[in-house]
Motif scaffolding. Structure first.
Motif, PDB file in Angstrom:
ATOM      1  N   HIS A  73       0.776  -0.908   0.081  1.00 43.06           N
ATOM      2  CA  HIS A  73      -0.047   0.054  -0.124  1.00 43.06           C
ATOM      3  C   HIS A  73       0.392   1.499   0.225  1.00 43.06           C
ATOM      4  O   HIS A  73       0.667   2.055  -0.295  1.00 43.06           O
ATOM      5  N   GLY A 120       0.454  -6.598  -1.514  1.00 44.08           N
ATOM      6  CA  GLY A 120      -0.266  -6.029  -0.959  1.00 44.08           C
ATOM      7  C   GLY A 120      -1.109  -6.999   0.153  1.00 44.08           C
ATOM      8  O   GLY A 120      -1.608  -6.797   1.030  1.00 44.08           O
ATOM      9  N   LEU A 122       0.153  -8.605   2.994  1.00 47.66           N
ATOM     10  CA  LEU A 122       0.755  -8.033   3.612  1.00 47.66           C
ATOM     11  C   LEU A 122       1.664  -9.634   4.337  1.00 47.66           C
ATOM     12  O   LEU A 122       0.865 -10.499   4.601  1.00 47.66           O
ATOM     13  N   SER A 150       6.859  -3.772   6.795  1.00 43.72           N
ATOM     14  CA  SER A 150       6.287  -2.459   7.756  1.00 43.72           C
ATOM     15  C   SER A 150       6.297  -3.269   9.363  1.00 43.72           C
ATOM     16  O   SER A 150       5.496  -5.144   9.644  1.00 43.72           O
ATOM     17  N   ASP A 151       5.465  -2.389  10.504  1.00 43.81           N
ATOM     18  CA  ASP A 151       4.718  -3.668  11.671  1.00 43.81           C
ATOM     19  C   ASP A 151       3.786  -4.212  11.272  1.00 43.81           C
ATOM     20  O   ASP A 151       3.798  -5.075  12.264  1.00 43.81           O
ATOM     21  N   GLY A 152       3.283  -3.442  10.400  1.00 41.30           N
ATOM     22  CA  GLY A 152       1.510  -3.987  10.464  1.00 41.30           C
ATOM     23  C   GLY A 152       2.242  -6.020   9.762  1.00 41.30           C
ATOM     24  O   GLY A 152       0.952  -6.791  10.002  1.00 41.30           O
ATOM     25  N   GLU A 156       1.760 -10.580  10.826  1.00 43.64           N
ATOM     26  CA  GLU A 156       1.206 -11.442   9.982  1.00 43.64           C
ATOM     27  C   GLU A 156       2.507 -13.033  10.322  1.00 43.64           C
ATOM     28  O   GLU A 156       3.648 -13.001   9.480  1.00 43.64           O
ATOM     29  N   ASN A 181       6.980   2.181  12.410  1.00 38.93           N
ATOM     30  CA  ASN A 181       5.802   3.273  12.991  1.00 38.93           C
ATOM     31  C   ASN A 181       4.555   3.384  14.185  1.00 38.93           C
ATOM     32  O   ASN A 181       4.808   4.376  14.238  1.00 38.93           O
ATOM     33  N   ILE A 183       2.001   2.735  13.958  1.00 40.22           N
ATOM     34  CA  ILE A 183       0.579   2.824  12.934  1.00 40.22           C
ATOM     35  C   ILE A 183       0.017   1.270  12.120  1.00 40.22           C
ATOM     36  O   ILE A 183       1.212   1.076  11.334  1.00 40.22           O
ATOM     37  N   ILE A 185      -3.669   0.028  10.507  1.00 42.20           N
ATOM     38  CA  ILE A 185      -4.463   0.494   9.668  1.00 42.20           C
ATOM     39  C   ILE A 185      -5.725   0.729  10.724  1.00 42.20           C
ATOM     40  O   ILE A 185      -6.198   1.820  10.478  1.00 42.20           O
ATOM     41  N   LEU A 243       5.123   7.708  10.671  1.00 41.07           N
ATOM     42  CA  LEU A 243       3.818   7.995   9.986  1.00 41.07           C
ATOM     43  C   LEU A 243       4.146   9.222   9.165  1.00 41.07           C
ATOM     44  O   LEU A 243       3.441   9.950   9.974  1.00 41.07           O
ATOM     45  N   HIS A 257      -3.259   6.776   7.144  1.00 46.14           N
ATOM     46  CA  HIS A 257      -2.792   5.324   6.656  1.00 46.14           C
ATOM     47  C   HIS A 257      -3.431   5.578   5.267  1.00 46.14           C
ATOM     48  O   HIS A 257      -2.776   5.145   4.557  1.00 46.14           O
TER      49      HIS A 257
HETATM   50  C1  LIG Z   1      -2.517 -10.238   4.927  1.00 44.55           C
HETATM   51  C2  LIG Z   1      -3.418  -9.066   4.959  1.00 44.55           C
HETATM   52  N1  LIG Z   1      -3.951  -8.885   5.846  1.00 44.55           N
HETATM   53  C3  LIG Z   1      -4.244  -7.436   6.185  1.00 44.55           C
HETATM   54  C4  LIG Z   1      -4.687  -6.429   4.961  1.00 44.55           C
HETATM   55  C5  LIG Z   1      -5.397  -5.508   5.351  1.00 44.55           C
HETATM   56  N2  LIG Z   1      -4.626  -4.318   5.637  1.00 44.55           N
HETATM   57  C6  LIG Z   1      -3.702  -3.783   4.640  1.00 44.55           C
HETATM   58  S1  LIG Z   1      -2.604  -2.181   4.835  1.00 44.55           S
HETATM   59  C7  LIG Z   1      -2.866  -2.416   6.838  1.00 44.55           C
HETATM   60  C8  LIG Z   1      -1.882  -2.551   8.184  1.00 44.55           C
HETATM   61  C9  LIG Z   1      -0.746  -2.937   8.177  1.00 44.55           C
HETATM   62  O1  LIG Z   1       0.000  -2.039   8.873  1.00 44.55           O
HETATM   63  P1  LIG Z   1       1.338  -1.396   7.956  1.00 44.55           P
HETATM   64  O2  LIG Z   1       2.038  -2.012   6.851  1.00 44.55           O
HETATM   65  O3  LIG Z   1       2.282  -1.118   9.316  1.00 44.55           O
HETATM   66  O4  LIG Z   1       0.682   0.504   7.953  1.00 44.55           O
HETATM   67  P2  LIG Z   1       0.679   1.580   8.001  1.00 44.55           P
HETATM   68  O5  LIG Z   1       2.120   1.833   8.957  1.00 44.55           O
HETATM   69  O6  LIG Z   1       1.294   1.813   6.561  1.00 44.55           O
HETATM   70  O7  LIG Z   1      -0.069   2.553   8.597  1.00 44.55           O
HETATM   71  C10 LIG Z   1      -4.193  -3.908   6.561  1.00 44.55           C
HETATM   72  C11 LIG Z   1      -4.213  -4.495   7.487  1.00 44.55           C
HETATM   73  C12 LIG Z   1      -3.561  -6.424   4.214  1.00 44.55           C
HETATM   74  N3  LIG Z   1      -3.265  -5.954   2.918  1.00 44.55           N
HETATM   75  N4  LIG Z   1      -2.680  -8.063   3.939  1.00 44.55           N
END
Ligand SMILES: Cc1ncc(C[n+]2csc(CCOP(=O)(O)OP(=O)(O)O)c2C)c(N)n1
Length: 292
Positions: A73, A120, A122, A150-152, A156, A181, A183, A185, A243, A257
């Motif tokens: 993203h 995309g 994650l 990313s930390d998001g 996973e 960061n 942060i 979604i 962020l 975000h």
């Molecule tokens: C496997 C998967 N689960 C859920 C999503 C939905 N999703 C898109 S971005 C995001 C948040 C990810 O956090 P991070 O990458 O740390 O975001 P940022 O720092 O850019 O805000 C989520 C849960 C996804 N893209 N892929």
């Protein structure tokens, strides 16, 4: 590798201009992610304008370093860089997220334009990066596979399965960066599902880990240099970032975000980034780097 202060200043200036391009592009598209791309821009600039072996005129060069944007993203950052380097005409930036455009809201594979993988979902980039790194070893090629995470993503399972493989296979031609960061979604990671201590976890998976300030250009470059020198392990640079970095109204706010700047916000942002000229997006993409 000793990098001069003048070059570091030049890279910071490139990153500032890329942030401006990015915001103009997102504002025009009225759809896309703002915070992440601004947050990774310093690291992306270091990679693409100083570190990676690549040739925009020969994008399928077999010996090129590979880059995978696993946190897909944040692709606006990648798109403005690829346009600036001349992988595709800068005017394409005006078509972000439009039907039929190659520049979708998440990267879509197009090696001729420097996009090495559709991302995309994650965590997936960790495994694909491993595959490319393993292929390099089997083919006796010396390219490096870089990837941004990313930390998001570190929440996973797929991310950790890939990390386990990289460590087990000692993929030392693999250099990952992680945008920490705090942060994701829906809010702040440490209130949703804390991923710390990332350094210790990654070390346990066999990585050489460095924790840095992801906005300090000198630190970024020195971490990338160290990572390149380490043998026998995959490398992870865990970067503490903000962020929305560079624009106070976006910084550290989960809302940004996935929201694009309004007219008023763009004005504030451009002022803060010291952009005085009202050029349409993509215009400066045609300039040579020396003119930035
Ligand atoms: C496997 C998967 N689960 C859920 C999503 C939905 N999703 C898109 S971005 C995001 C948040 C990810 O956090 P991070 O990458 O740390 O975001 P940022 O720092 O850019 O805000 C989520 C849960 C996804 N893209 N892929």
């Amino acid at each position: 590798m000793q990098i001069s202060k003048a070059r570091i200043d030049e890279l910071k200036e490139i990153a500032r201009h890329l942030r401006i391009d990015c915001l103009k592009m997102l504002h025009k598209a009225k759809s896309g992610h703002t915070g992440g791309p601004l947050g990774i821009m310093d690291m992306m600039t270091a990679l693409y304008f100083e570190v990676m072996r690549q040739d925009p005129k020969n994008p399928t060069w077999p010996d090129r370093d590979r880059f995978i944007l696993s946190n897909g993203h944040t692709c606006p950052a990648l798109y403005v860089i690829l346009a600036k380097l001349g992988y595709f005409p800068a005017d394409e930036l005006s078509h972000l997220r439009q039907l039929g455009s190659a520049l979708q809201g998440h990267p879509k594979l197009k090696v001729e334009w420097g996009i090495e993988m559709s991302t995309g979902s994650l965590g997936q980039g960790m495994s694909v990066g491993n595959g490319l790194a393993l292929a390099a070893k089997l083919d006796r090629k010396d390219y490096t596979v870089y990837s941004m995470h990313s930390d998001g993503e570190a929440q996973e399972g797929m991310f950790w399965e890939g990390a386990m493989f990289a460590g087990f296979r000692k993929l030392d031609n693999r250099i990952c960066l992680l945008d920490w960061n705090n942060i994701q979604i829906d809010g702040y990671n440490d209130q949703i599902k804390d991923v710390s201590p990332l350094d210790e976890k990654l070390q346990a998976f066999g990585f050489h880990v460095q924790v840095i300030d992801g906005h300090d250009m000198a630190q970024i470059l020195s971490a990338l240099t160290e990572a390149k020198q380490i043998k026998g392990k995959p490398k992870m640079i865990v970067a503490k970032t903000i962020l929305g970095k560079g624009v106070s109204i976006f910084e550290n706010k989960p809302k940004y975000h996935g929201v694009t700047p309004s007219d008023e916000e763009l004005k504030i942002a451009l002022k803060e980034l010291s952009c005085h000229r009202e050029e349409p997006v993509g215009r400066r993409g045609d300039l040579k780097l020396g003119e930035i």
